[in-house]
Each structure stands twice: as C-alpha cells, then as structure tokens.
Design a protein around this motif. Structure first.
Motif, PDB file in Angstrom:
ATOM      1  N   LYS A 102       0.848  -1.196   0.000  1.00 23.33           N
ATOM      2  CA  LYS A 102       0.000   0.000   0.000  1.00 23.33           C
ATOM      3  C   LYS A 102       0.881   1.243   0.000  1.00 23.33           C
ATOM      4  N   CYS A 103       0.524   2.192  -0.839  1.00 21.20           N
ATOM      5  CA  CYS A 103       1.146   3.511  -0.844  1.00 21.20           C
ATOM      6  C   CYS A 103       0.085   4.525  -0.456  1.00 21.20           C
ATOM      7  N   GLU A 104       0.401   5.323   0.552  1.00 19.55           N
ATOM      8  CA  GLU A 104      -0.554   6.302   1.058  1.00 19.55           C
ATOM      9  C   GLU A 104       0.066   7.695   0.995  1.00 19.55           C
ATOM     10  N   ASN A 105      -0.479   8.515   0.090  1.00 24.02           N
ATOM     11  CA  ASN A 105      -0.025   9.910  -0.065  1.00 24.02           C
ATOM     12  C   ASN A 105       1.495  10.008  -0.205  1.00 24.02           C
ATOM     13  N   LEU A 106       2.071   9.156  -1.025  1.00 25.04           N
ATOM     14  CA  LEU A 106       3.526   9.079  -1.148  1.00 25.04           C
ATOM     15  C   LEU A 106       4.062  10.258  -1.952  1.00 25.04           C
ATOM     16  N   VAL A 107       4.968  11.009  -1.334  1.00 22.95           N
ATOM     17  CA  VAL A 107       5.653  12.129  -1.982  1.00 22.95           C
ATOM     18  C   VAL A 107       7.150  11.907  -1.815  1.00 22.95           C
ATOM     19  N   ILE A 108       7.892  12.007  -2.912  1.00 23.12           N
ATOM     20  CA  ILE A 108       9.342  11.776  -2.864  1.00 23.12           C
ATOM     21  C   ILE A 108      10.043  12.874  -3.644  1.00 23.12           C
ATOM     22  N   ARG A 109      11.087  13.410  -3.032  1.00 23.38           N
ATOM     23  CA  ARG A 109      12.010  14.303  -3.738  1.00 23.38           C
ATOM     24  C   ARG A 109      13.425  13.894  -3.338  1.00 23.38           C
TER      25      ARG A 109
ATOM     26  N   LEU B 264       0.050   3.452 -15.141  1.00 20.36           N
ATOM     27  CA  LEU B 264       0.666   4.389 -16.073  1.00 20.36           C
ATOM     28  C   LEU B 264       1.002   5.675 -15.321  1.00 20.36           C
ATOM     29  N   LEU B 265       2.281   6.014 -15.288  1.00 24.62           N
ATOM     30  CA  LEU B 265       2.750   7.213 -14.598  1.00 24.62           C
ATOM     31  C   LEU B 265       3.060   8.312 -15.601  1.00 24.62           C
ATOM     32  N   ASP B 266       2.825   9.539 -15.194  1.00 19.01           N
ATOM     33  CA  ASP B 266       3.164  10.695 -16.014  1.00 19.01           C
ATOM     34  C   ASP B 266       3.506  11.851 -15.079  1.00 19.01           C
ATOM     35  N   GLN B 267       4.768  12.295 -15.146  1.00 16.95           N
ATOM     36  CA  GLN B 267       5.258  13.385 -14.307  1.00 16.95           C
ATOM     37  C   GLN B 267       5.017  13.121 -12.827  1.00 16.95           C
ATOM     38  N   GLY B 268       5.270  11.880 -12.428  1.00 13.83           N
ATOM     39  CA  GLY B 268       5.185  11.526 -11.022  1.00 13.83           C
ATOM     40  C   GLY B 268       3.787  11.312 -10.492  1.00 13.83           C
ATOM     41  N   LYS B 269       2.780  11.216 -11.376  1.00 18.74           N
ATOM     42  CA  LYS B 269       1.404  11.019 -10.945  1.00 18.74           C
ATOM     43  C   LYS B 269       0.815   9.800 -11.651  1.00 18.74           C
ATOM     44  N   ILE B 270      -0.100   9.129 -10.966  1.00 18.90           N
ATOM     45  CA  ILE B 270      -0.788   7.982 -11.568  1.00 18.90           C
ATOM     46  C   ILE B 270      -1.932   8.512 -12.420  1.00 18.90           C
TER      47      ILE B 270
ATOM     48  N   GLU C 246      15.742  20.963  -1.597  1.00 15.73           N
ATOM     49  CA  GLU C 246      15.597  22.125  -2.466  1.00 15.73           C
ATOM     50  C   GLU C 246      15.096  21.762  -3.866  1.00 15.73           C
ATOM     51  N   LEU C 247      14.952  20.465  -4.161  1.00 12.31           N
ATOM     52  CA  LEU C 247      14.514  20.027  -5.484  1.00 12.31           C
ATOM     53  C   LEU C 247      13.002  19.805  -5.510  1.00 12.31           C
ATOM     54  N   PRO C 248      12.400  19.856  -6.698  1.00 12.49           N
ATOM     55  CA  PRO C 248      10.941  19.623  -6.780  1.00 12.49           C
ATOM     56  C   PRO C 248      10.598  18.158  -6.545  1.00 12.49           C
ATOM     57  N   ASN C 249       9.329  17.906  -6.267  1.00 11.48           N
ATOM     58  CA  ASN C 249       8.863  16.536  -6.030  1.00 11.48           C
ATOM     59  C   ASN C 249       8.979  15.710  -7.308  1.00 11.48           C
ATOM     60  N   VAL C 250       9.388  14.451  -7.123  1.00 11.95           N
ATOM     61  CA  VAL C 250       9.449  13.511  -8.242  1.00 11.95           C
ATOM     62  C   VAL C 250       8.173  12.691  -8.308  1.00 11.95           C
ATOM     63  N   LEU C 251       7.674  12.268  -7.156  1.00 12.55           N
ATOM     64  CA  LEU C 251       6.398  11.563  -7.065  1.00 12.55           C
ATOM     65  C   LEU C 251       5.426  12.431  -6.271  1.00 12.55           C
ATOM     66  N   HIS C 252       4.174  12.497  -6.737  1.00 14.33           N
ATOM     67  CA  HIS C 252       3.203  13.417  -6.150  1.00 14.33           C
ATOM     68  C   HIS C 252       1.990  12.642  -5.619  1.00 14.33           C
ATOM     69  N   ASN C 253       1.917  12.501  -4.302  1.00 24.61           N
ATOM     70  CA  ASN C 253       0.712  11.979  -3.635  1.00 24.61           C
ATOM     71  C   ASN C 253       0.176  10.705  -4.296  1.00 24.61           C
ATOM     72  N   LEU C 254       1.024   9.677  -4.350  1.00 19.43           N
ATOM     73  CA  LEU C 254       0.596   8.409  -4.939  1.00 19.43           C
ATOM     74  C   LEU C 254      -0.209   7.611  -3.917  1.00 19.43           C
ATOM     75  N   ASN C 255      -1.352   7.109  -4.346  1.00 22.33           N
ATOM     76  CA  ASN C 255      -2.196   6.268  -3.501  1.00 22.33           C
ATOM     77  C   ASN C 255      -2.632   5.057  -4.317  1.00 22.33           C
ATOM     78  N   PHE C 256      -2.233   3.882  -3.881  1.00 26.90           N
ATOM     79  CA  PHE C 256      -2.672   2.655  -4.551  1.00 26.90           C
ATOM     80  C   PHE C 256      -2.450   1.476  -3.615  1.00 26.90           C
ATOM     81  N   GLU C 257      -3.090   0.371  -3.947  1.00 28.26           N
ATOM     82  CA  GLU C 257      -2.951  -0.873  -3.181  1.00 28.26           C
ATOM     83  C   GLU C 257      -2.790  -2.027  -4.164  1.00 28.26           C
ATOM     84  N   ILE C 258      -1.806  -2.874  -3.868  1.00 35.85           N
ATOM     85  CA  ILE C 258      -1.544  -4.058  -4.691  1.00 35.85           C
ATOM     86  C   ILE C 258      -1.857  -5.288  -3.851  1.00 35.85           C
TER      87      ILE C 258
END
Length: 481
Positions: free
Chosen positions: A218-225, A437-443, A229-241
C-alpha cells in the motif's frame, strides 16, 4: 579520499608547524633590526613589508589555481587509464589502440602542464624575493651609513639579521600557501563527515522471520524528492496491490518509474506519506531486514567477481541442484542439461559456461553480455523466492523470444508472489493483472489491461496503438481481446 588522508596526516601538520616556526623567526628579525636601527629601520621594513605582501598574495593566487587545474586534469587521466585497461581486448579488436594512445598522451600533457607552471610560479616568487632581499640589504646599509648614531657593532648586527630575511620569508610564504592548500583536504573530509547517514540496518522490534507473508503493498499519499531544495518527483501516490498480483508500471522516461521502485527499498526516503508491506510501515524496518526480504532485478545488473556459484549463491545457502534448476528456469542452460561440471578439456572449448558453477566471473561480469547478466540476476531472484519482486527493465537486453520465455518462468516461479515490473516493452506486461501508467510523477491510469484497451480514449490504448498495426493486434490478442 586517497589524496585527502595523507594530506591531513603528514602535509597539514608539517606545513602548520613550519609556518609557525618561520613566522616567529620573521617577527624576531623585524623586532631585533628595529630595536638596533631605530625608527628609520622600522619605516623601511614597513614599506618593504607591503611589497613582500603584494608579491606573496599574487603567488598564493596563482599557486592555488595551479593546484586546482592539476586536480581537474588528473581525473580524466585516471579515467582513461582504467577504461583502457578494462577494455584492452575490445580496443585491439577494433584497432583503436593508436587513438586511445593519442588521447592518453593528450591527457598526460594536459596534466603535466599545471605542474610545469607550478614550478614556473615558484621561480617567479624566488626571483621577486631575491630582488626585494637585495633592496632590503642595500637600504639597510644606506641607513646605517647615513645614521651616525648607529655604532659599527649594531650595524653589523642589523645587516646579519637582514641578510637572512629572504630565506625566512620565502619559506614562510611557501609554507603558508601549502597550509592553505592542505586545508582543502580537511574541508572535504569535514564535508563527508557531515553527510546525512543512511538509517539503521536493524531497528527493534525487528519484523517476523516470515515477513512478508502475503505481499500486500500500500502507498498512502507518497511524496518523494531527492533533495529538500529540489521539486517533487512523485506526487501523492495512492494505490494498493493485492497478494500475488502482477502489476506493470509504464511511463515515459522521467515519469518516476525507477524512483517508485527505489522507494520500496528506501534507497530514496519518502518525503511525505508512507509505504506498507503486509500492513508494516517500511520506514520502521531496518535497511538490512527490508532489503533482504524484498528482491529487485535492476536495469543495470550487479554482478560480483568470483565464480558462477559465488555470484548466484553469495552466502552459500543453496545446493548445486537448486542453482542448476534456477539457471534452467532463466534458459541459460538447456532444460535437458545434466547437473554436472564439464571437466574434459576438449568438450569444454565450446561448452556452455553456465554448466560449470566454477566458471570465472570477472569484475562487474565483463565476460558476460548485458542480457546474460540480467538473466543471472533473475536466477538469483528465483533462488531467493521472495514474496515481493520488483523488476526494473529486467529483460530490456534480451530478445522477444527470451523475454516471452522469461515471462512464463516468472508466472510459474512467482505465482504466489507480488510482482511489480517496470517495462518499456508492452508485451512484457500486457498479460499482467493490472497496469499502472505514470506521467510526471502522478498515476494517470491504473486498471486491468483489457479494461484500458477497451477504452480508446485511455493513454494506455494510445501507447499500444503507437506500436504499429501488427503489434497492436498482437497486444490485443495477448490481452484476451
């Protein structure tokens, strides 16, 4: 670091100690001559001191730049040395030896040039200081002759001290500049010592030995940079496998696919949100426990030098029959090959090296192709049989036929494992349970391939359609449409 440690252990202390010694010697000389000659001597020393300081400042600036240029020019030289030695057979095969020799000589000339000018700067300093020394001695003699109050004994005393000031100042300037350059090594080590360390290898309480039992992710509101000082690479990912689910992860280059894979092993830490495996937050699990329980087959395979056995079974945990079976599963040896080592020299000339577990493996697996190294990593994963398997372009360097065979092997060997596969080949994931399918760090899409292919407005449909008419028809057939 090889250059920094000797700089601190030997050169730094030597430059520091001798700088203090010659600084004290200079101060004593100035005070002695001033007391002996009075105010005229002191005024002359102050004027000459500014001249000495100007010369020393120019020397320090030039010497510092020469040292920096020397360090910059040394790296390409070492790189071409290593590349030439590692790829000597390839260079000879393509007749590129003379080209690399010219490149190497050019790098040697570039590296030698700053060293040559370093000596030139030293000679420049010596010449200037010799001229200033002669001026100092001559001015001292003129003052002693022009001042009747100075006795012959005091004049001789002053001249003897002034005569040695050139050597004292010359060595003092060189030592101070050397001390400044040696402090760079201390600055670098201090910088490394203050780098943020990885989290602990083990965190109590440790996870159960059977974790993960099901493979629920499970990913809950996952944000990664990668840095604050750098911008976010992943933006609020939420999913369950779900347990045992096979999920393909697609997207353009830079969409965050590999970053998502690295986050499961905490190679990059979550800035916000969390990832749980079987309801256990991985941020509360030590790195050694986490990475030993999950398995990843990277895009750039890591192969240890040694033998084929030590590469596949690093900790000597499996029998030979299990290793041979894993090699068969990834089709590195024929399925009907016997579990025996090829010992006859005549038979071993063209024999499959993977039938001999004592076959040598060079550093980084250079004696294997990229595809073979990826298959070896897959064989290691089959031996480990983790509940969670992450594959990052694991079959990118093999042909379509082998890719299809490997896909069948994965479905058989990891039928009860959760699999996340990052792929550019749509055939690799078209028969998976779901596709992300990901695009610019978003599902942007996350559903079954059949559902996405049934919707002509979906981005996944557009990706499949862009492969060509015949390939698109094949993808539809593989997806069951």
């Amino acid at each position: 670091m090889n250059q920094n440690d000797p700089g601190i252990d030997s050169r730094l202390s030597d430059h520091f100690g001798r700088s203090i010694i010659f600084a004290l010697s200079f101060i004593i000389t100035v005070v002695s001559v001033s007391l002996a000659g009075g105010l005229p001597f002191f005024i002359a020393i102050v004027i000459l001191g500014f001249m000495y300081f100007d010369v020393a400042k120019n020397y320090a600036r030039a010497a510092r730049d020469m040292r920096r240029l020397d360090s910059v020019a040394r790296s390409p030289l070492y790189s071409i040395y290593g590349e030439t030695i590692a790829g000597a057979p390839i260079l000879r095969a393509f007749g590129a030896s003379s080209k690399f020799m010219r490149d190497m000589l050019r790098c040697v000339d570039t590296n030698t040039n700053p060293n040559y000018w370093q000596w030139g700067v030293n000679r420049w300093l010596s010449t200037r200081f010799d001229v200033l020394s002669a001026t100092t001695v001559g001015l001292t003699g003129v003052i002693t002759v022009a001042t009747p109050s100075i006795s012959a004994s005091l004049a001789g005393f002053a001249l003897s001290f002034v005569g040695g000031i050139t050597f004292t100042l010359l060595v003092l300037v060189r030592r101070v500049v050397g001390l400044e350059q040696a402090m760079v090594a201390l600055e670098r080590i201090k910088e490394y010592s203050e780098l943020q360390r990885e989290p602990a290898e083990y965190i109590e309480p440790r996870p159960p030995a059977s974790w993960p039992e099901h493979g629920v992710i499970k990913c809950e509101n996952l944000v990664i940079r990668y840095a604050p000082e750098l911008p976010n690479v992943l933006h609020n990912l939420n999913f369950e496998i779900l347990p045992g689910e096979k999920v393909g992860i697609l997207g353009r280059t830079g969409s965050g696919k590999s970053t998502l894979a690295l986050s499961f092993f905490r190679f990059v830490e979550a800035t916000e949100g969390r990832i749980t495996v079987d309801d256990l937050d991985i941020s509360t699990v030590g790195l050694s426990d986490l990475r030993s329980k999950l398995t990843i087959i990277p895009q750039d395979p890591t192969i240890l030098s040694g033998t084929l056995r030590s590469t596949l079974d690093v900790f000597d945990e499996y029998e030979d029959t299990e290793i041979f079976e894993a090699l068969r599963r990834v089709h590195l040896i024929p399925s009907d090959a016997a579990d025996e080592v090829v010992e006859d020299e005549d038979d071993a000339i063209n024999a499959n090296v993977f039938r001999n577990l004592e076959s040598p493996v060079s550093e980084g697996g250079e004696n294997f192709s990229t595809g073979e190294k990826q298959l070896l990593c897959m064989a290691r994963a089959i031996l480990k049989r983790s509940k969670v398997l992450v594959m990052d372009e694991a079959t990118a360097s093999v042909d379509y036929a082998t890719d299809e065979l490997i896909g069948k092997t994965i479905r058989q060997e990891f039928a009860n494992s959760t699999i996340l596969t990052i792929a550019h080949r749509l055939r690799t994931v078209i028969d998976y349970d779901r596709v992300m399918l990901l695009d610019q760090g978003k599902i942007v899409e996350f559903d079954r391939p059949t559902v996405l292919l049934s919707d002509s407005s979906s981005q996944f449909y557009g990706l499949c359609e862009a492969t060509g008419e015949s390939e698109f028809a094949m993808l539809k057939r593989l997806a069951g449409l």
